[in-house]
Design a protein around this motif. Structure first.
Motif, mmCIF file in Angstrom:
data_model
loop_
_atom_site.group_PDB
_atom_site.id
_atom_site.type_symbol
_atom_site.label_atom_id
_atom_site.label_comp_id
_atom_site.label_asym_id
_atom_site.label_seq_id
_atom_site.Cartn_x
_atom_site.Cartn_y
_atom_site.Cartn_z
ATOM 1 N N ASP A 80 -6.634 3.591 -0.748
ATOM 2 C CA ASP A 80 -7.513 2.846 0.166
ATOM 3 C C ASP A 80 -8.573 2.073 -0.618
ATOM 4 O OD1 ASP A 80 -6.122 3.794 2.320
ATOM 5 O OD2 ASP A 80 -7.600 5.327 2.880
ATOM 6 N N MET A 81 -9.132 2.703 -1.644
ATOM 7 C CA MET A 81 -10.170 2.055 -2.445
ATOM 8 C C MET A 81 -9.607 0.842 -3.194
ATOM 9 S SD MET A 81 -12.603 3.783 -5.376
ATOM 10 C CE MET A 81 -12.932 5.168 -4.297
ATOM 11 N N LYS B 80 -8.300 -6.642 -0.895
ATOM 12 C CA LYS B 80 -8.471 -7.421 0.345
ATOM 13 C C LYS B 80 -9.811 -8.152 0.339
ATOM 14 C CE LYS B 80 -5.808 -4.081 3.034
ATOM 15 N NZ LYS B 80 -5.950 -2.919 3.933
ATOM 16 N N TYR B 81 -10.850 -7.470 -0.150
ATOM 17 C CA TYR B 81 -12.180 -8.090 -0.185
ATOM 18 C C TYR B 81 -12.190 -9.286 -1.133
ATOM 19 C CZ TYR B 81 -17.160 -8.704 -1.058
ATOM 20 O OH TYR B 81 -18.417 -9.243 -1.194
ATOM 21 N N SER C 162 -8.769 -1.880 -0.594
ATOM 22 C CA SER C 162 -9.988 -2.444 0.003
ATOM 23 C C SER C 162 -10.580 -3.490 -0.932
ATOM 24 C CB SER C 162 -11.021 -1.344 0.261
ATOM 25 O OG SER C 162 -10.567 -0.475 1.259
ATOM 26 N N GLU D 72 0.837 -1.210 0.000
ATOM 27 C CA GLU D 72 0.000 0.000 0.000
ATOM 28 C C GLU D 72 0.867 1.252 0.000
ATOM 29 O OE1 GLU D 72 -3.529 0.351 2.489
ATOM 30 O OE2 GLU D 72 -3.345 -1.781 2.981
#
Length: 200
Positions: A189-190, A196-197, A193, A92
């Motif tokens: 972050d988007m 990770k999802y 995210s 990240e």
């Protein structure tokens, strides 16, 4: 008036080349591979002969621009590779630093876009070494962080998705003159995210 020293001449040479490369990056964003040495000389506010003294053709100029951008890119992401935290956190951080650098330095964006396009605008294999160096010094370190961080089926595919997202966001930012409006943290972050999802 005494003649310039060797050191003074070298300082002038470096300053001129940086001035030319900054101008070349700006012209490339406007015209792409259609840029000409004359366009760069106008943007740099230097005589055509001065620019031609350093670069006999646009491919020599773009080659220097892209190699310099590769070194700048490697320096920009180095703190993420050597810092503390989990591999996913480092991935990240790597992506955040790279996006910040893209918005600050057009040459870095041009490098990423050109690599993504597989140098198809450029003749022959002139940039094959640069492509290999980018793969080794920038792409593979991110792939390794992703592999260690979430162990996905294809870390290369996720790395390509990240690079594609960064290029796309920077292109929108540049071409819509939103230079000070990019939400770098929000974008990263988007992206992560979603990763990770999907992989969680």
């Amino acid at each position: 008036m005494s003649p310039r020293t060797k050191e003074q001449n070298e300082a002038i040479r470096v300053m001129r080349m940086n001035q030319i490369m900054r101008a070349a990056a700006e012209v490339y964003l406007e015209k792409g591979i259609q840029l000409e040495i004359r366009d760069v000389s106008v943007k740099a506010e230097l005589g055509y002969g001065t620019v031609y003294h350093y670069y006999k053709n646009k491919y020599m100029l773009l080659e220097d621009l892209l190699w310099d951008a590769l070194n700048q890119t490697e320096s920009a992401v180095q703190p993420a590779l050597t810092g503390d935290g989990s591999s996913l956190h480092k991935a990240e951080s790597f992506s955040r630093l790279l996006l910040q650098k893209c918005t600050q330095d057009p040459a870095v964006f041009i490098l990423l876009k050109t690599v993504a396009d597989n140098f198809h605008h450029f003749p022959g294999n002139r940039f094959s070494k640069l492509s290999a160096e980018f793969h080794e010094r920038i792409f593979l370190p991110l792939v390794q962080l992703i592999r260690e961080g979430i162990n996905p089926v294809s870390p290369e595919k996720i790395a390509n998705l990240i690079f594609g997202s960064l290029i796309g966001c920077t292109a929108l930012n540049i071409h819509h003159n939103m230079h000070n409006e990019m939400d770098v943290d929000g974008i990263i972050d988007m992206i992560f995210s979603g990763i990770k999802y999907k992989e969680g």
